[in-house]
Motif scaffolding. Structure first.
Motif, short mmCIF file in Angstrom:
data_model
loop_
_atom_site.label_atom_id
_atom_site.label_comp_id
_atom_site.label_asym_id
_atom_site.label_seq_id
_atom_site.Cartn_x
_atom_site.Cartn_y
_atom_site.Cartn_z
N GLU A 121 -2.85 130.60 -11.51
CA GLU A 121 -1.78 130.15 -12.40
C GLU A 121 -2.24 128.89 -13.15
O GLU A 121 -2.83 127.99 -12.56
CB GLU A 121 -0.55 129.84 -11.55
CG GLU A 121 0.56 129.14 -12.25
CD GLU A 121 1.65 128.67 -11.29
OE1 GLU A 121 2.35 127.72 -11.64
OE2 GLU A 121 1.77 129.25 -10.19
N ASP A 122 -1.98 128.84 -14.45
CA ASP A 122 -2.30 127.64 -15.22
C ASP A 122 -1.41 126.50 -14.77
O ASP A 122 -0.24 126.68 -14.46
CB ASP A 122 -2.11 127.88 -16.72
CG ASP A 122 -3.22 128.73 -17.31
OD1 ASP A 122 -4.35 128.69 -16.78
OD2 ASP A 122 -2.97 129.44 -18.30
N SER A 123 -1.97 125.30 -14.75
CA SER A 123 -1.24 124.11 -14.35
C SER A 123 -1.43 123.03 -15.40
O SER A 123 -2.44 123.02 -16.11
CB SER A 123 -1.74 123.60 -13.00
OG SER A 123 -1.44 124.54 -12.00
N PRO A 124 -0.49 122.08 -15.48
CA PRO A 124 -0.61 121.01 -16.46
C PRO A 124 -1.64 119.97 -16.02
O PRO A 124 -1.31 118.94 -15.44
CB PRO A 124 0.80 120.42 -16.51
CG PRO A 124 1.34 120.69 -15.14
CD PRO A 124 0.74 121.99 -14.71
N CYS A 125 -2.89 120.25 -16.26
CA CYS A 125 -3.99 119.38 -15.85
C CYS A 125 -4.27 118.36 -16.96
O CYS A 125 -3.88 118.54 -18.10
CB CYS A 125 -5.22 120.24 -15.55
SG CYS A 125 -6.58 119.33 -14.83
N PHE A 126 -5.01 117.32 -16.61
CA PHE A 126 -5.34 116.27 -17.57
C PHE A 126 -6.50 116.65 -18.49
O PHE A 126 -6.71 116.02 -19.50
CB PHE A 126 -5.73 114.99 -16.84
CG PHE A 126 -4.64 114.47 -15.94
CD1 PHE A 126 -3.42 114.09 -16.46
CD2 PHE A 126 -4.83 114.38 -14.58
CE1 PHE A 126 -2.42 113.62 -15.65
CE2 PHE A 126 -3.83 113.91 -13.75
CZ PHE A 126 -2.62 113.52 -14.29
N ILE A 127 -7.27 117.65 -18.10
CA ILE A 127 -8.41 118.04 -18.92
C ILE A 127 -8.33 119.54 -19.18
O ILE A 127 -7.71 120.29 -18.44
CB ILE A 127 -9.76 117.69 -18.26
CG1 ILE A 127 -9.93 118.40 -16.92
CG2 ILE A 127 -9.95 116.21 -18.13
CD1 ILE A 127 -11.29 118.20 -16.29
N LYS A 128 -8.96 119.96 -20.24
CA LYS A 128 -8.97 121.38 -20.59
C LYS A 128 -10.13 122.05 -19.86
O LYS A 128 -11.29 121.73 -20.11
CB LYS A 128 -9.14 121.51 -22.11
CG LYS A 128 -9.05 122.93 -22.60
CD LYS A 128 -9.08 122.96 -24.11
CE LYS A 128 -9.22 124.33 -24.67
NZ LYS A 128 -8.19 125.25 -24.40
N LEU A 136 -5.40 121.43 -9.29
CA LEU A 136 -3.95 121.57 -9.22
C LEU A 136 -3.57 123.04 -9.07
O LEU A 136 -2.72 123.39 -8.23
CB LEU A 136 -3.30 120.96 -10.46
CG LEU A 136 -1.78 120.91 -10.49
CD1 LEU A 136 -1.21 120.25 -9.25
CD2 LEU A 136 -1.30 120.19 -11.76
N SER A 137 -4.21 123.91 -9.83
CA SER A 137 -3.97 125.36 -9.69
C SER A 137 -4.40 125.85 -8.31
O SER A 137 -3.71 126.66 -7.68
CB SER A 137 -4.73 126.13 -10.77
OG SER A 137 -4.22 125.82 -12.04
#
Length: 153
Positions: A121-128, A136-137
């Motif tokens: 699942e995609d997560s709101p991370c600080f880097i792409k 986080l995922s």
């Protein structure tokens, strides 16, 4: 009390370098960290092949200096040493055991034969970077798996 710890980094000849780490606590609280390179890092030509490969595939930059100093990693880990720690994978478990030798660390791959799915699942991370390499995922996936294992245990 327990937590889930996911780490991502580089396995070099002389050490494992953590570049990203997520700690999920019971409930919805979590801490998500990105680290600079260790100041005393010594690399070999072979290490640079690994570094280039990992940068290309997981988006973690060894030389980026816009993150937390690597030296705070031990302090962060010391704050969770009293908790039961769930993680996944040999490198993660070994790294945590080295830094927290008296802690109760459970490698879910060993204990439950856990394997990450191919797509996370995609997560709101600080880097792409791809979710497959986002701690986080990974941590959210581990927590979901952990809940499944305890319900079916």
């Amino acid at each position: 009390m327990s937590c889930v710890v996911a780490i991502e980094g580089f396995r070099l000849l002389h050490q494992f370098v953590v570049k990203e780490m997520t700690i999920l606590f019971e409930g919805e609280d979590y801490q998500h960290f990105h680290f600079n390179c260790p100041t005393d890092l010594i690399t070999t030509p072979r290490d640079w092949n690994t570094i280039r490969y990992m940068q290309k595939h997981n988006g973690l930059d060894l030389i980026d200096d816009s993150y937390l100093p690597y030296e705070v990693l031990n302090y962060i880990l010391s704050r969770i040493g009293h908790l039961k720690i769930f993680t996944a994978g040999h490198h993660a478990a070994q790294f945590l055991s080295t830094h927290l030798p008296t802690s109760n660390i459970v490698d879910m791959c060993q204990a439950y034969n856990f394997k990450y799915p191919l797509k996370l699942e995609d997560s709101p991370c600080f880097i792409k970077h791809p979710s497959r390499y986002c701690t986080l995922s990974k941590a959210k996936t581990l927590r979901t798996a952990l809940q499944f294992y305890f319900v079916n245990d």
